[in-house]
Enzyme design. Structure first.
Site, PDB file in Angstrom:
ATOM      1  N   SER A  86     -17.274   5.351  15.586  1.00  0.00           N
ATOM      2  CA  SER A  86     -16.492   5.519  17.850  1.00  0.00           C
ATOM      3  C   SER A  86     -16.372   4.606  17.917  1.00  0.00           C
ATOM      4  O   SER A  86     -17.524   3.927  18.791  1.00  0.00           O
ATOM      5  CB  SER A  86     -17.301   6.527  18.666  1.00  0.00           C
ATOM      6  OG  SER A  86     -17.251   8.124  18.226  1.00  0.00           O
TER       7      SER A  86
ATOM      8  N   LYS B 200     -11.561  10.149  19.520  1.00  0.00           N
ATOM      9  CA  LYS B 200     -11.984  10.266  19.546  1.00  0.00           C
ATOM     10  C   LYS B 200     -12.107   9.963  20.805  1.00  0.00           C
ATOM     11  O   LYS B 200     -13.153  11.001  22.042  1.00  0.00           O
ATOM     12  CB  LYS B 200     -12.853  10.010  18.554  1.00  0.00           C
ATOM     13  CG  LYS B 200     -14.530   9.872  18.815  1.00  0.00           C
ATOM     14  CD  LYS B 200     -14.727  10.990  18.504  1.00  0.00           C
ATOM     15  CE  LYS B 200     -15.578  11.495  18.884  1.00  0.00           C
ATOM     16  NZ  LYS B 200     -16.880  10.684  17.941  1.00  0.00           N
TER      17      LYS B 200
ATOM     18  N   LYS C 143     -21.912   4.161  26.213  1.00  0.00           N
ATOM     19  CA  LYS C 143     -21.190   3.513  24.815  1.00  0.00           C
ATOM     20  C   LYS C 143     -19.608   4.098  25.121  1.00  0.00           C
ATOM     21  O   LYS C 143     -18.668   3.279  25.138  1.00  0.00           O
ATOM     22  CB  LYS C 143     -21.430   3.079  23.872  1.00  0.00           C
ATOM     23  CG  LYS C 143     -20.724   2.276  23.029  1.00  0.00           C
ATOM     24  CD  LYS C 143     -20.054   2.793  22.025  1.00  0.00           C
ATOM     25  CE  LYS C 143     -20.554   4.175  20.443  1.00  0.00           C
ATOM     26  NZ  LYS C 143     -19.727   4.393  19.459  1.00  0.00           N
TER      27      LYS C 143
END
Length: 310
Positions: free
Chosen positions: A101, A176, A244
């Protein structure tokens, strides 16, 4: 097919096992060699550097921690293409599939760079967590050329129940981010509800049963309430990963001009968790950040729900 795989962590290891069971030859590299070596008993073959995969693999899958890790694995010293050492021979590699990701803008840049070597890039982040990886039921949101995804989908289906082509390079990563915005906000909301129940003297562990079938019910509710009210569950990941991802969501929102006040609030909750020393704690440690009890902070710091680093 001969496959290369970089990053056999919590997610990558079960994905590799599914590929092996499907009959593929899988060559594995990891920065911590012991994690790659642990898969030899399952039939994996270990290499010393990512660049070594170029002698074997037609497709290389990445499942690493962040944008910098992807750049290092592909373009760094000993990387797949090793541009800083002039090692631009891609060997047998035709595709790179990135299950990490990372930022959509970086994905588009990397796709353009590898295209100069005749390699197709598919950004293919996943949803479903460790249980989905273990069960082989991950949802994959893919960006890249339609023909590349069509050719690779039968391979990816070894560990995925669904592969959805969302557009050109970067579209998978943007999808995502939408997923992570929903997941992070929902888990934070569940933690607040559990904290409210506990503060009011209600047995929070019974919330999944009480809310089952209603609008508040979800896979996340059924998964995280037990993890927030009981100890001893195997980790699903760390708050560091959520932070993150949510920081990347906020950056993408600024670039796109999207208004996301809830994401902004969750971002601050995660920063508070980091300040409390919970970055490496399991995702369920949201409850240790928001639980309105006088000794919650001390307990969270001394006995966090620890998650191993991938």
């Amino acid at each position: 097919m001969d496959i290369g795989f970089c990053g056999p962590g919590l997610m990558g290891a079960p994905m590799i096992r599914h590929l092996l069971r499907a009959g593929h030859i899988v060559w594995v590299w990891n920065r911590t060699r012991e994690k790659a070596q642990a898969l030899v008993a399952d039939g994996a073959r270990v290499v010393d550097t990512p660049h070594d995969l170029c002698a074997h693999a037609q497709v290389v899958f990445l499942c690493v921690s962040d944008t910098q890790a992807v750049e290092d694995v592909v373009f760094g010293s000993g990387g797949l293409l090793g541009e800083d050492r002039g090692e631009t021979n891609a060997g047998t590699v035709r595709w790179i599939v990135d299950h990490s990701s990372i930022a959509p803008a970086a994905t588009r840049e990397y796709a353009a760079r590898v295209a100069r070597h005749g390699i197709g890039w598919v950004d293919a982040p996943v949803s479903g967590g460790v249980p989905g990886a273990q069960a082989g039921t991950l949802a994959v949101m893919a960006g890249g050329a339609a023909q590349d995804i069509a050719q690779l989908e039968p391979v990816i289906r070894a560990y995925a129940a669904r592969v959805t082509h969302m557009g050109e390079a970067g579209a998978g990563q943007m999808t995502k981010l939408c997923n992570q915005a929903i997941v992070c906000a929902t888990v934070a909301g569940i933690a607040e509800a559990v904290g409210l129940a506990q503060a009011a003297g209600i047995d929070a562990a019974r919330l999944p049963q009480a809310l089952a079938g209603g609008w508040a019910d979800s896979v996340l509710l059924q998964t995280f309430v037990p993890r927030m009210t009981e100890r001893g569950h195997a980790p699903l990941g760390s708050l560091r990963t959520f932070q993150k991802d949510i920081d990347t969501v906020a950056d993408a929102a600024r670039g796109a001009g999207a208004v996301m006040p809830v994401v902004g609030a969750v971002q601050q909750v995660l920063r508070l968790g980091a300040a409390m020393g919970l970055s490496d704690a399991d995702l369920a440690a949201f409850i240790d950040i928001v639980r309105p009890q006088p000794n919650a902070t001390a307990r969270a710091i001394t006995t966090p729900r620890q998650a191993p680093r991938a």
